[in-house]
Design an enzyme around this catalytic site. Structure first.
Site, PDB file in Angstrom:
ATOM      1  N   ASP A 158       0.450   3.772   1.733  1.00 57.12           N
ATOM      2  CA  ASP A 158       0.375   4.390   3.066  1.00 57.12           C
ATOM      3  C   ASP A 158       1.767   4.751   3.605  1.00 57.12           C
ATOM      4  O   ASP A 158       2.676   3.926   3.591  1.00 57.12           O
ATOM      5  CB  ASP A 158      -0.317   3.398   4.020  1.00 57.12           C
TER       6      ASP A 158
ATOM      7  N   ARG B 204       2.846   5.001   6.459  1.00 55.09           N
ATOM      8  CA  ARG B 204       3.281   4.283   7.666  1.00 55.09           C
ATOM      9  C   ARG B 204       3.812   2.884   7.352  1.00 55.09           C
ATOM     10  O   ARG B 204       4.149   2.129   8.262  1.00 55.09           O
ATOM     11  CB  ARG B 204       2.099   4.165   8.645  1.00 55.09           C
TER      12      ARG B 204
ATOM     13  N   HIS C 275      -2.071  -3.941   5.031  1.00 54.03           N
ATOM     14  CA  HIS C 275      -1.886  -3.529   6.424  1.00 54.03           C
ATOM     15  C   HIS C 275      -3.231  -3.265   7.084  1.00 54.03           C
ATOM     16  O   HIS C 275      -4.197  -2.889   6.414  1.00 54.03           O
ATOM     17  CB  HIS C 275      -0.977  -2.292   6.508  1.00 54.03           C
TER      18      HIS C 275
ATOM     19  N   CYS D 298       0.847  -1.198   0.000  1.00 54.13           N
ATOM     20  CA  CYS D 298       0.000   0.000   0.000  1.00 54.13           C
ATOM     21  C   CYS D 298       0.881   1.247   0.000  1.00 54.13           C
ATOM     22  O   CYS D 298       1.984   1.242   0.530  1.00 54.13           O
ATOM     23  CB  CYS D 298      -0.917   0.000   1.222  1.00 54.13           C
TER      24      CYS D 298
HETATM   25 CO    CO Z   1      -3.388   1.241   3.011  1.00 54.10          CO
END
Ligand code: CO
Length: 218
Positions: A44, A46, A98, A42
């Site tokens: 993302d 994080r 995630h 992803c």
């Molecule tokens: Co994501």
């Protein structure tokens, strides 16, 4: 003075530290990359691929998009898979989702965010396919977690079904496809039990990893 000067300062510090720890590091990388792994994860912020698995530049080939989706008509993702498998000859493809994924959550709640809704339709398809099993789970949080896991498993199966991976296997090339999930809350990766190293394994890997009787991922 450039804009975003702090990022350039960080970069020079990082490059200096890398070179101090391993003199000649960048010169060697310049000559070739030989990663063993393709990571499909992803976007993302994080979930930084190399950091999570402790790999250095040159060791992990990476494709990221919102909600780690593999679509058979996505020229970008297909090109990454083809280059990784046929040119770099990676030995493992890892699809890693995630928990707490904003894309999965938006798809689950059918939020209207704009263009991205079309992309996240893919996650809604996963939801629809597994609606009965997901509805049996108690809380919304549990459903979201399981949908994130099922999304990984579905996308990993799609990797297996690409012509690139099918042809690699029929040539006898050593290549395994894995489905993993990462928890932002504790930094731990979990193996979702999907692993296929040949065309004949994919269906069984899929069925065992989506089975509702599966013990909770550790
Ligand atoms: Co994501």
């Amino acid at each position: 003075m450039t804009t975003l000067q702090d990022l350039f300062d960080n970069n020079r510090r990082w490059a200096g530290a890398m070179e101090a720890r391993d003199p000649g590091f960048f010169r060697r990388l310049e000559i070739q990359q030989a990663p063993q792994y393709l990571w499909i994860g992803c976007s993302d912020s994080r979930v930084p691929a190399n950091d999570i698995v402790g790999l250095m530049p040159g060791e992990l080939f990476v494709h990221r998009n919102v909600a780690n989706i593999v679509v058979h008509t996505d020229l970008n993702c297909l090109s990454v898979i083809q280059y990784a498998v046929e040119v770099l000859r990676v030995r493992h493809v890892i699809v890693c989702g995630h928990y707490g994924c904003g894309g999965v959550e938006a798809a689950f709640e059918r939020r209207k965010l704009g263009t991205i809704d079309n992309w996240l339709r893919q996650v809604q398809e996963v939801h629809a396919r597994h609606a009965a099993a997901l509805d049996r789970l108690g809380s919304k949080q549990e459903r979201l977690r399981r949908l994130s896991e099922l999304n990984v498993i579905e996308q990993a199966r799609r990797v297996c079904e690409t012509t690139v991976v099918q042809e690699a296997w029929s040539r006898g090339q050593s290549l395994s496809v894995h489905g993993w999930i990462y928890a932002v809350s504790d930094g731990h990766l979990r193996d979702l039990g999907f692993e296929s190293a040949c065309a004949e394994q994919t269906a069984a890997a899929y069925l065992s990893s989506v089975a509702p009787a599966r013990p909770p991922a550790k």
